[in-house]
Design a protein around this motif. Structure first.
Motif, mmCIF file in Angstrom:
data_model
loop_
_atom_site.group_PDB
_atom_site.id
_atom_site.type_symbol
_atom_site.label_atom_id
_atom_site.label_comp_id
_atom_site.label_asym_id
_atom_site.label_seq_id
_atom_site.Cartn_x
_atom_site.Cartn_y
_atom_site.Cartn_z
ATOM 1 N N GLU B 11 0.820 -1.260 -0.025
ATOM 2 C CA GLU B 11 -0.099 -0.021 -0.147
ATOM 3 C C GLU B 11 0.801 1.262 0.068
ATOM 4 O O GLU B 11 0.662 2.339 -0.602
ATOM 5 C CB GLU B 11 -0.984 0.188 1.045
ATOM 6 C CG GLU B 11 -1.983 -0.872 1.055
ATOM 7 C CD GLU B 11 -3.225 -0.356 -0.062
ATOM 8 O OE1 GLU B 11 -3.527 0.736 0.120
ATOM 9 O OE2 GLU B 11 -3.425 -0.897 -1.054
ATOM 10 N N LYS B 14 2.500 1.956 -3.154
ATOM 11 C CA LYS B 14 1.678 2.510 -4.275
ATOM 12 C C LYS B 14 1.161 3.988 -4.095
ATOM 13 O O LYS B 14 0.850 4.605 -4.974
ATOM 14 C CB LYS B 14 0.331 1.619 -4.147
ATOM 15 C CG LYS B 14 0.079 0.587 -4.797
ATOM 16 C CD LYS B 14 -1.395 0.131 -4.988
ATOM 17 C CE LYS B 14 -1.407 -1.487 -5.011
ATOM 18 N NZ LYS B 14 -2.967 -1.639 -4.278
ATOM 19 N N GLY B 15 1.689 4.570 -2.833
ATOM 20 C CA GLY B 15 1.602 5.908 -2.664
ATOM 21 C C GLY B 15 0.695 6.144 -1.370
ATOM 22 O O GLY B 15 0.303 7.544 -1.358
ATOM 23 N N ASP B 16 0.136 5.355 -0.694
ATOM 24 C CA ASP B 16 -0.766 5.485 0.333
ATOM 25 C C ASP B 16 0.337 5.724 1.473
ATOM 26 O O ASP B 16 0.752 5.029 2.100
ATOM 27 C CB ASP B 16 -1.766 4.299 0.560
ATOM 28 C CG ASP B 16 -2.668 4.616 1.710
ATOM 29 O OD1 ASP B 16 -2.333 5.935 2.212
ATOM 30 O OD2 ASP B 16 -3.375 3.777 2.011
ATOM 31 N N GLN B 17 0.323 7.125 1.835
ATOM 32 C CA GLN B 17 1.471 7.701 2.899
ATOM 33 C C GLN B 17 0.729 7.081 4.331
ATOM 34 O O GLN B 17 1.365 6.865 5.191
ATOM 35 C CB GLN B 17 1.591 8.869 2.916
ATOM 36 C CG GLN B 17 2.741 9.437 3.835
ATOM 37 C CD GLN B 17 3.055 11.028 3.465
ATOM 38 O OE1 GLN B 17 2.349 11.774 3.875
ATOM 39 N NE2 GLN B 17 4.261 11.223 2.787
ATOM 40 N N GLN B 18 -0.570 7.304 4.436
ATOM 41 C CA GLN B 18 -1.147 7.174 5.572
ATOM 42 C C GLN B 18 -0.994 5.639 6.195
ATOM 43 O O GLN B 18 -0.975 5.471 7.427
ATOM 44 C CB GLN B 18 -2.776 7.314 5.737
ATOM 45 C CG GLN B 18 -3.185 8.545 5.947
ATOM 46 C CD GLN B 18 -2.340 9.465 7.093
ATOM 47 O OE1 GLN B 18 -2.701 8.840 8.289
ATOM 48 N NE2 GLN B 18 -1.756 10.519 7.101
ATOM 49 N N ALA B 19 -0.808 4.725 5.273
ATOM 50 C CA ALA B 19 -0.571 3.223 5.571
ATOM 51 C C ALA B 19 0.474 2.975 6.409
ATOM 52 O O ALA B 19 0.548 2.131 7.234
ATOM 53 C CB ALA B 19 -0.648 2.401 4.228
ATOM 54 N N PHE B 20 1.553 3.997 6.232
ATOM 55 C CA PHE B 20 2.952 3.841 6.629
ATOM 56 C C PHE B 20 2.782 4.064 8.359
ATOM 57 O O PHE B 20 3.599 3.430 9.099
ATOM 58 C CB PHE B 20 3.897 5.123 6.234
ATOM 59 C CG PHE B 20 5.390 4.757 6.829
ATOM 60 C CD1 PHE B 20 6.043 3.856 6.156
ATOM 61 C CD2 PHE B 20 5.984 5.579 7.654
ATOM 62 C CE1 PHE B 20 7.303 3.513 6.581
ATOM 63 C CE2 PHE B 20 7.071 5.434 8.021
ATOM 64 C CZ PHE B 20 7.795 4.274 7.688
ATOM 65 N N SER B 21 1.749 4.667 8.730
ATOM 66 C CA SER B 21 1.575 4.857 10.247
ATOM 67 C C SER B 21 1.150 3.541 10.976
ATOM 68 O O SER B 21 1.768 3.313 11.972
ATOM 69 C CB SER B 21 0.647 5.926 10.603
ATOM 70 O OG SER B 21 -0.947 5.342 10.104
ATOM 71 N N GLU B 22 0.748 2.799 10.046
ATOM 72 C CA GLU B 22 0.277 1.303 10.657
ATOM 73 C C GLU B 22 1.670 0.698 11.089
ATOM 74 O O GLU B 22 1.776 -0.129 12.087
ATOM 75 C CB GLU B 22 -0.541 0.557 9.824
ATOM 76 C CG GLU B 22 -1.790 1.231 9.757
ATOM 77 C CD GLU B 22 -2.724 0.687 8.439
ATOM 78 O OE1 GLU B 22 -2.794 -0.738 8.467
ATOM 79 O OE2 GLU B 22 -3.242 1.455 7.865
#
Lengths: 216, 187
Positions: B11, B14-22
């Motif tokens: 994710e 693909k460019g979903d930065q918010q997923a990195f917080s997980e």
């Protein structure tokens, strides 16, 4: 102490459980007789236990937020892409609504001045008064829609009447409580629409009834 | 767990930065602990741990999805911590004699630091002792001991994190263990 140095390597191997059974037996045998070496092993075990007992630490509460704040900014297109991927239904609904509003507004604004009449049958358009007249003895076979004008019915309408931006007017004052001229007759419903919202509501209703008709 | 991490990484790629917080949520405690144990203070630990995650994010393209993410992340974190230690490392050794004295080495100097009020507040003396003793170890033994006994990692993982042969890791653990034992006996 000389003994300890000699056995030190073996003791560590023993602690790591990396000995063959034979090596193990030999060392254990030695440990029974050598206080230095068994003391060494005991101390190492204690050391390991103390180190392991050090409780697990937790990162500060705002850790994740701080990391996220410092990340390089996402590009606009990426944010948009991510957002649309996360909300597919919202996007569909928004696009749908936009198209709907555009088509409705074009209908609403289009031909504001002119009187537009839709329907089958004979009627007279009085441009000066802005009235559509269905003369006595004439029959409109289906529905009739009048926009930007009033309607006066002396004849018959077999369908419904929709008046947008106008109203039904009395041609015969003796029939005061009714919109219709005494001789007029309407088989269907009468709708008068003078507000944008009313107009919208009418279109939403007719749109959905169209949709239902298509699916039927 | 690994499958979840993999999914999140895809994710993020693909460019979903918010997923990195997980990902940060999953590994923050472990990374912070490595940093803290290596450096011995909360401020620097937070700095290094955050930096480790930022580097992981910017270099995510170079991460091989088929390998263990935690190993890769720990490698970034330990390297950063070791760099930090090198930068602040004094150019003398703790065993060196203090100039102008006969039998005073720097260990005894450090011992006087324990009277600092900040340290006295600590309730768990044993915890403090462990951290102090670990800080006494040379960084190369320190990292091996921390990864082995505080993060419970296998020798193979440690060897990947430290980019060393397993045999070398073993030796470092042995020496680190031995050094700690001696200090424990003397204290």
């Amino acid at each position: 102490m000389a003994c300890e140095n000699e056995y030190s390597h073996l003791i560590h191997k023993y602690l790591d459980e990396e000995m063959t059974l034979l090596e193990k037996k030999k060392l254990e045998n030695h440990l029974l007789h050598c206080a230095d070496c068994s003391g060494h092993l005991r101390e190492l075990r204690k050391t390991v236990a103390i180190v392991q007992s050090a409780s697990h630490m937790e990162a500060p509460k705002d850790f994740t937020a701080n990391v996220m704040k410092q990340l390089p900014k996402e590009t606009r297109t990426n944010q948009w892409k991510t957002w649309t991927r996360r909300h597919p239904y919202l996007i569909t609904a928004a696009v749908f609504f936009l198209v709907f509003i555009m088509s409705v507004s074009s209908i609403w604004t289009g031909g504001q001045k002119e009187i537009i009449v839709q329907g089958d049958g004979h009627f007279v358009v009085d441009e000066e008064r802005g009235v559509v007249i269905i003369p006595e003895g004439e029959v409109i076979s289906g529905d009739i829609t009048v926009r930007n004008g009033d309607i006066e019915i002396a004849g018959e309408v077999n369908g419904s009447i929709t008046v947008i931006n106008g109203e039904l007017i009395y041609s015969d004052l003796t029939n005061g409580e009714n919109y219709l001229a005494s001789t007029g007759h309407v088989a269907g419903e009468i709708n008068e629409i003078n507000q944008v919202f009313g107009w919208l509501w009418f279109h939403i209703k007719s749109f959905f009834s169209d949709v239902i008709n298509v699916f039927n | 767990m690994d499958a979840v991490v993999k999914k999140i990484i895809i994710e993020v790629k693909k460019g979903d930065q918010q997923a990195f917080s997980e990902l940060v949520e999953i590994y923050k405690d472990k990374v912070y602990q490595v940093a803290y144990r290596m450096l011995g203070n909360a401020h620097e630990a937070q700095d290094v741990a955050q930096e480790a995650f930022l580097r992981a994010y910017t270099n995510l393209e170079t991460y091989d999805i088929n390998r263990k993410f935690s190993t890769w992340l720990f490698r970034i974190a330990t390297n950063l911590a070791i760099d930090r230690i090198r930068k602040k490392k004094p150019d003398f050794h703790l065993e060196d004699q203090v100039a102008g004295t006969e039998d005073l080495n720097y260990y005894s100097q450090i011992a006087t630091d324990e009277a600092l009020p900040e340290d006295q507040v600590v309730k768990f003396e044993m915890q403090e002792w462990v951290q102090n003793e670990i800080m006494m170890l040379p960084p190369k033994y320190r990292s091996a001991i921390i990864l082995k006994y505080m993060e419970d990692l296998s020798l193979k993982e440690i060897s990947e994190i430290l980019n060393l042969p397993v045999a070398t890791v073993k030796t470092r653990i042995h020496r680190g263990r031995e050094a700690l034992r001696k200090r424990l006996r003397d204290s």
